[in-house]
Design a protein around this motif. Structure first.
Motif, short mmCIF file in Angstrom:
data_model
loop_
_atom_site.label_atom_id
_atom_site.label_comp_id
_atom_site.label_asym_id
_atom_site.label_seq_id
_atom_site.Cartn_x
_atom_site.Cartn_y
_atom_site.Cartn_z
N VAL A 87 9.43 4.15 8.47
CA VAL A 87 7.99 3.93 8.37
C VAL A 87 7.56 3.54 6.97
CG1 VAL A 87 5.75 5.08 8.53
CG2 VAL A 87 7.43 5.37 10.34
N SER A 88 8.16 4.14 5.95
CA SER A 88 7.79 3.82 4.57
C SER A 88 8.48 2.56 4.11
CB SER A 88 8.16 4.97 3.63
OG SER A 88 7.96 4.59 2.28
N SER A 89 7.72 1.68 3.46
CA SER A 89 8.31 0.45 2.94
C SER A 89 9.24 0.73 1.77
CB SER A 89 7.21 -0.52 2.50
OG SER A 89 6.48 0.03 1.42
N GLU A 90 9.19 1.96 1.22
CA GLU A 90 10.05 2.31 0.10
C GLU A 90 11.39 2.87 0.56
OE1 GLU A 90 7.28 4.94 -1.98
OE2 GLU A 90 7.12 3.39 -3.51
N SER A 91 11.55 3.08 1.87
CA SER A 91 12.82 3.60 2.37
C SER A 91 13.89 2.52 2.28
CB SER A 91 12.67 4.09 3.82
OG SER A 91 12.27 3.03 4.67
N PRO A 149 0.79 -1.24 0.00
CA PRO A 149 0.00 0.00 0.00
C PRO A 149 0.81 1.28 0.00
CG PRO A 149 -0.05 -1.01 2.17
CD PRO A 149 0.61 -2.00 1.25
N HIS A 150 2.04 1.27 0.51
CA HIS A 150 2.80 2.51 0.61
C HIS A 150 3.15 3.07 -0.76
CE1 HIS A 150 3.44 2.58 5.00
NE2 HIS A 150 3.41 1.26 4.90
N SER A 151 3.16 2.23 -1.78
CA SER A 151 3.49 2.69 -3.13
C SER A 151 2.26 2.85 -4.01
CB SER A 151 4.46 1.70 -3.79
OG SER A 151 3.90 0.41 -3.86
N PHE A 152 1.06 2.67 -3.45
CA PHE A 152 -0.17 2.73 -4.23
C PHE A 152 -0.49 4.17 -4.65
CE2 PHE A 152 -4.85 3.33 -4.22
CZ PHE A 152 -5.16 2.54 -5.31
N GLU A 153 -0.90 4.33 -5.89
CA GLU A 153 -1.42 5.59 -6.39
C GLU A 153 -2.75 5.30 -7.07
OE1 GLU A 153 -0.57 8.80 -6.33
OE2 GLU A 153 1.21 8.51 -5.09
N PRO A 154 -3.82 6.01 -6.70
CA PRO A 154 -5.13 5.73 -7.30
C PRO A 154 -5.15 6.06 -8.78
CG PRO A 154 -5.20 7.73 -5.99
CD PRO A 154 -3.87 7.11 -5.72
N PRO A 207 -4.74 10.50 7.00
CA PRO A 207 -4.00 11.25 5.98
C PRO A 207 -2.53 10.88 5.87
CG PRO A 207 -5.35 12.71 7.34
CD PRO A 207 -5.35 11.37 8.02
N VAL A 208 -1.96 10.22 6.89
CA VAL A 208 -0.56 9.84 6.84
C VAL A 208 -0.39 8.55 6.04
CG1 VAL A 208 1.53 9.44 8.21
CG2 VAL A 208 -0.30 10.88 9.12
N MET A 209 -1.28 7.60 6.26
CA MET A 209 -1.20 6.32 5.56
C MET A 209 -1.54 6.49 4.08
SD MET A 209 -0.54 3.07 6.17
CE MET A 209 -0.09 2.27 4.64
N GLU A 210 -2.53 7.33 3.78
CA GLU A 210 -2.96 7.55 2.39
C GLU A 210 -2.92 9.04 2.07
OE1 GLU A 210 -5.97 4.18 3.76
OE2 GLU A 210 -5.41 6.11 4.58
N PRO A 211 -1.73 9.60 1.85
CA PRO A 211 -1.66 11.04 1.55
C PRO A 211 -2.40 11.42 0.28
CG PRO A 211 0.47 9.95 1.17
CD PRO A 211 -0.41 8.96 1.88
N TRP A 212 -2.58 10.47 -0.62
CA TRP A 212 -3.31 10.74 -1.85
C TRP A 212 -4.81 10.88 -1.62
CZ3 TRP A 212 -6.55 6.64 -1.88
CH2 TRP A 212 -6.09 5.45 -1.32
#
Length: 333
Positions: free
Chosen positions: A245-249, A82-87, A106-111
């Motif tokens: 916190v981010s899985s992309e880090s 989910p951390h890399s998801f973009e709608p 808003p932190v989990m889904e900034p989009w």
């Protein structure tokens, strides 16, 4: 891969994200221009309330509340981290055709902020499931600073609030409020289902408290991103993750070396790996430190097979408890 090809790939990804954002904006504008004279939502053919959620915990809580009287779907495709998801533009269309949209925070889904701006409030109710939860902050490398803040703060807040089962029950209450407001005719039915779900979550909490009360080890080490801070705090465990916190880090070489040293010095027998992410890095660290690997599930999303099998949030957490008891050498009650 050459430097030029990497640069070209980055440019391509940036262009695609910009194009997706433009499409979302155009769809939002069209949705907003639709007027408010029509029905509150476009219901399914059987007339049930349609609910769109973002992550798996929300989907599972919402479908438990809905029973047979509402239709619940999840925006995040099964198997996606989910951390890399973009709608996508069609996701915006799904939300605008629903009666209720539920996101985590808003932190989990900034989009989600972009989506909410394009939602007609006369047609779709929007629920922040994390409203009122107790949030923890973490440093950029994933170490807890021990402070808690309200949901209105931003920055280094840990968004994985559902792994504190008090927060999970609060999320159920917030989702229930959306159901009863959007479909008051079935409010008593939804309240009964939500009460039963909260009782099951309370039972799960008791299993965790009993199951983790008598463990030889009180620290669990994780070769993924900082996802289990809430769980560790709730059950009086120490927790260390490889990444933030981010899985992309991406962890630095120094961070990886420090993790290997800590594993060896701690006397741990297991390193925990994360669902939906490749275990390769965790397995490399475990081999270097001479320990074995166990899985933990953060609950963000499900693999496709689990999703099709109807796996629940509570059953995922029960799996976690079994592996935590093994990894921490817990004695049976």
């Amino acid at each position: 891969m050459t430097h030029d090809s990497i640069h070209q790939e980055n440019v391509t990804c940036s262009f695609r994200r910009a194009l997706a954002a433009l499409c979302l904006a155009l769809i939002a504008l069209l949705a907003a221009c639709g007027g408010t004279d029509g029905p509150r939502t476009t219901p399914p053919a059987d007339g049930r309330l349609r609910v769109v959620t973002t992550l798996f915990p929300l989907y599972d809580f919402a479908r438990s509340i809905a029973g047979e009287r509402a239709q619940v779907s999840m925006l995040l495709p099964p198997g996606m981290e989910p951390h890399s998801f973009e709608p996508r533009p069609d996701d915006m269309l799904r939300i605008n055709s629903a009666g209720l949209f539920v996101y985590t925070n808003p932190v989990m889904e900034p989009w989600a902020a972009r989506i909410i701006q394009g939602v007609d409030p006369n047609r779709v109710r929007v629920i922040n499931a994390g409203q009122g939860a107790g949030y923890r902050t973490v440093t950029p490398d994933g170490d807890a600073d021990g402070h808690e803040h309200g949901h209105q703060h931003a920055g280094a807040l840990d968004p994985h609030i559902w792994l504190d089962l008090d927060n999970a029950q609060l999320m159920v209450d917030n989702i229930l409020s959306g159901f009863t407001a959007a479909d008051p005719v079935n409010a008593a039915y939804y309240r009964g289902n939500a009460s039963a779900l909260k009782s099951r979550l309370a039972d799960l909490d008791r299993r965790y408290r009993g199951g983790l009360a008598s463990c030889e080890r009180r620290e669990f080490l994780h070769g993924g991103h900082y996802a289990f801070g809430y769980l560790a705090r709730r059950y009086n465990l120490a927790y260390r993750s490889l990444s933030g916190v981010s899985s992309e880090s991406e962890p630095s070489a120094a961070r990886m070396a420090a993790m290997v040293r800590h594993i060896r010095e701690s006397g741990a027998q297991y390193l925990f790996a994360e669902e939906l992410l490749s275990p390769r890095l965790t397995e490399t660290l475990a081999a270097e430190a001479g320990v074995r690997v166990l899985r933990l599930h953060g609950g963000h999303n499900l693999a496709l097979d689990d999703f099709r099998a109807g796996v629940t949030f509570i059953s995922l957490m029960d799996r976690n408890l079994v592996n935590l008891q093994k990894g921490l050498a817990c004695r049976p009650k």
